[in-house]
Each structure stands twice: as structure tokens, then as C-alpha cells.
Design an enzyme around this catalytic site. Structure first.
Site, mmCIF file in Angstrom:
data_model
loop_
_atom_site.group_PDB
_atom_site.id
_atom_site.type_symbol
_atom_site.label_atom_id
_atom_site.label_comp_id
_atom_site.label_asym_id
_atom_site.label_seq_id
_atom_site.Cartn_x
_atom_site.Cartn_y
_atom_site.Cartn_z
ATOM 1 C CG ASP A 47 19.722 -85.862 82.261
ATOM 2 O OD1 ASP A 47 19.048 -85.216 81.424
ATOM 3 O OD2 ASP A 47 19.371 -86.979 82.701
ATOM 4 C CB SER A 48 20.206 -82.392 77.580
ATOM 5 O OG SER A 48 20.064 -81.186 78.294
ATOM 6 C CG ASP A 86 17.823 -83.178 84.704
ATOM 7 O OD1 ASP A 86 16.933 -83.668 85.424
ATOM 8 O OD2 ASP A 86 17.863 -83.317 83.458
ATOM 9 C CE LYS A 116 14.453 -82.144 83.914
ATOM 10 N NZ LYS A 116 14.495 -83.589 83.638
ATOM 11 C CD GLU A 118 14.708 -88.424 82.710
ATOM 12 O OE1 GLU A 118 14.612 -89.643 82.436
ATOM 13 O OE2 GLU A 118 15.446 -87.646 82.076
ATOM 14 C CD GLU A 185 11.948 -85.049 76.782
ATOM 15 O OE1 GLU A 185 12.336 -84.884 77.950
ATOM 16 O OE2 GLU A 185 12.709 -85.273 75.822
HETATM 17 O O1 KIV Z 1 18.026 -82.716 80.324
HETATM 18 C C1 KIV Z 1 17.256 -81.916 79.779
HETATM 19 O O2 KIV Z 1 17.668 -80.973 79.078
HETATM 20 C C2 KIV Z 1 15.827 -82.110 79.995
HETATM 21 C C3 KIV Z 1 14.894 -81.288 79.167
HETATM 22 C C4 KIV Z 1 14.837 -81.871 77.814
HETATM 23 C C5 KIV Z 1 13.561 -81.169 79.779
HETATM 24 O O3 KIV Z 1 15.445 -82.911 80.779
#
Ligand code: KIV
Length: 277
Positions: A47-48, A86, A116, A118, A185
Site C-alpha cells: 500500500d506504499s 497488501d 498481507k 498490518e 518493520e
Molecule cells: O506497503 C509496503 O510497501 C509495505 C512494505 C514497506 C513492507 O508494507
């Protein structure tokens, strides 16, 4: 031997052989294709994306539809890499049912292999429900950017024994809930090492030192395409932004001066045909 499609058992084998798992983010077709050609094991459509591609200030605004759209492009670019989608903010926190439904979209619509999400021990019911639905879940603890406000900013987590032990507990709970992998992280090396030693599932570090079972970084940081800031944990392997900027300036100048396009980039009619124009 030709490279095979990466699977969860391949990750397990890498760890038992003592070699490290490699993971990189990607958000589009050409990048995914390059990451795959580099034989990196896993691609995280993080989600970056919100910050490095869509230009938001944080990861919070990105939507499920945007994530699915980018995951589909990554799938088209990467044939062998293991793709993890994500789950964006509020796609898994509202209810377990909604979380399972949204996780399913990453697999069914986008062709990802896993999702993924969090969060620590509080995410156990969600991880269990998604895993029970047949979808592999990668957990993510330590600095969790979606809830950075709650953590009082983008800070290293687990710096004292009490918060470090809480991270170790969370990691164990998430493994017990069925997570097949966990991202750590921005935590001290010693805490990452302790977590890695206590778990059977692989740990993937980002700012968590060398004792993790693998590493992940954000593509735009690695190749120098995100200029707003560079976190300490990043190693920039090439600085593309100045090179791209220079190429674009050169293109603009050549168009303005009539240098581009030259004859080698142009199509010319036969003389007898052009005489009839
Ligand atoms: O969104 C992302 O790129 C991440 C990584 C930094 C692990 O969660």
C-alpha cells in the site's frame, strides 16, 4: 535448471537451506517484469503505492479498487514471482466477514497468491478467518504505517524490553493464527533476531536487521525514483530520478530546437507519391 514458480514450500526450503528470501515491491507491469527477471522470490504490491505512485502523504487513502487494479498489472508482468497483495486501511478492520471478502478479491480478481495485513495479536481473528478461507496471510508488525498516528509517527518500535516482548508475543500469536510469513518493520536487530528464533514461519525484515529470514524494500527507494525522503533502512542501488529528469530535459530541448525527430525517426513517401499531394 529453469526457474520454477515460487511457492510457500519454496520459502520454507530456502529458510531450511539457510538462504535468504528476497522480496521487492512493485505496482505495475514493467516493474513487476524487471523484478521477476531479477529472480526476486516475492513481489509485494504494497500500500506504499499510495505514496510512491499515487502521490498521497500516507498509505491511508489508497482503496481496495486501486490495489486490485495495480495487482492485476503486476500479475501480468510477473509470471514466476509469488505475489502478495497488501490489504489497504479499513479493508480488514471493520469486520471479519468484510476482511475475508476483500482478501478474496486479491486472489480471485487480481491473481495474487497471498495477502498481507498490518497489526499484532488483535488481528488474530482476522488472520485465522482469512487463512481458514484458504488464503495465505503474511502478517506485518513493528512500525505499521497505516496506524502510524497511533504509534506517534514513523518511529522505530520495540526499543524497550516491554514493547519488544509485546512484539514477540504478537508474532507468536499471528503464527498460531495461521500466518505463513511475517514482515518486521523498523525494529531493533535483537528483537527481530528473537522473533526469528521463536517462529517456524519466515520473517521478512525492512529496517529489522540481518537476522531475519529475508528482506523487503520499496522499489522506488531502491532505484531512486522517490525523492521526497529516503528512510535510514533503505539502500539505494541506483539513482534514476536525475537520469530520467536529464533525459526529459534533453527531449524537450530537442523538440523545441527542431532536432527531434530526425530522419531516422521519420517516415517518408516515395517522391512520385509525394508529388501528387
Ligand atoms: O506497503 C509496503 O510497501 C509495505 C512494505 C514497506 C513492507 O508494507
Amino acid at each position: 535448471m529453469a526457474r520454477q514458480k515460487v511457492t510457500i514450500s519454496y520459502f520454507e526450503k530456502k529458510v531450511s537451506d539457510g538462504s535468504k528470501i528476497t522480496m521487492m515491491t512493485a505496482y505495475d507491469y514493467p516493474t513487476a517484469s524487471l523484478v521477476d527477471q531479477a529472480e526476486i522470490d516475492a513481489i509485494l504490491v504494497g500500500d506504499s503505492l499510495a505514496m510512491v505512485v499515487l502521490g498521497y502523504e500516507s498509505t491511508v487513502p489508497v482503496t481496495m479498487d486501486e490495489m486490485i487494479h495495480h495487482c492485476k498489472a503486476v500479475r501480468r508482468g510477473a509470471k514466476l514471482g509469488f505475489i502478495i497483495g497488501d490489504m489497504p486501511f479499513m479493508s480488514y478492520q471493520v469486520s471479519v466477514e468484510k476482511a475475508v471478502e476483500n482478501a478474496g478479491r486479491f486472489i480471485k480478481e487480481a491473481g495474487c497468491e497471498a495477502v498481507k495485513l498490518e497489526g499484532g495479536s488483535e488481528m488474530v481473528p482476522v488472520v485465522k478467518a482469512i487463512t481458514d478461507a484458504g488464503i495465505p496471510v503474511c502478517a506485518h508488525i513493528g512500525l505499521t504505517p497505516q496506524t502510524a498516528t497511533k504509534l506517534s509517527g514513523f518511529k522505530v518500535q520495540g526499543k524497550d524490553a516491554e514493547s519488544a516482548n509485546k512484539l514477540v508475543r504478537s508474532a507468536k500469536d499471528l503464527e498460531d493464527a495461521g500466518a505463513f510469513m511475517i514482515v518486521l518493520e523498523c525494529i531493533p536487530d535483537q528483537v527481530a533476531s528473537k522473533i526469528t528464533d521463536s517462529l517456524k514461519i519466515p520473517t521478512i525484515g525492512i529496517g529489522a536487521g540481518k537476522y531475519c529470514d529475508g528482506q523487503v524494500l520499496v522499489y522506488h527507494d531502491v532505484v531512486g525514483l522517490f525523492e521526497r525522503f529516503t528512510p535510514k533502512m533503505v539502500k539505494q542501488y541506483v539513482n534514476l530520478a536525475p537520469m530520467v529528469r536529464e533525459a526529459l530535459i534533453q527531449y524537450r530541448e530537442e523538440v523545441e530546437k527542431g532536432i527531434f525527430p530526425g530522419p531516422e525517426h521519420s517516415f517518408v513517401m516515395k517522391a512520385e507519391e509525394s508529388a501528387k499531394l
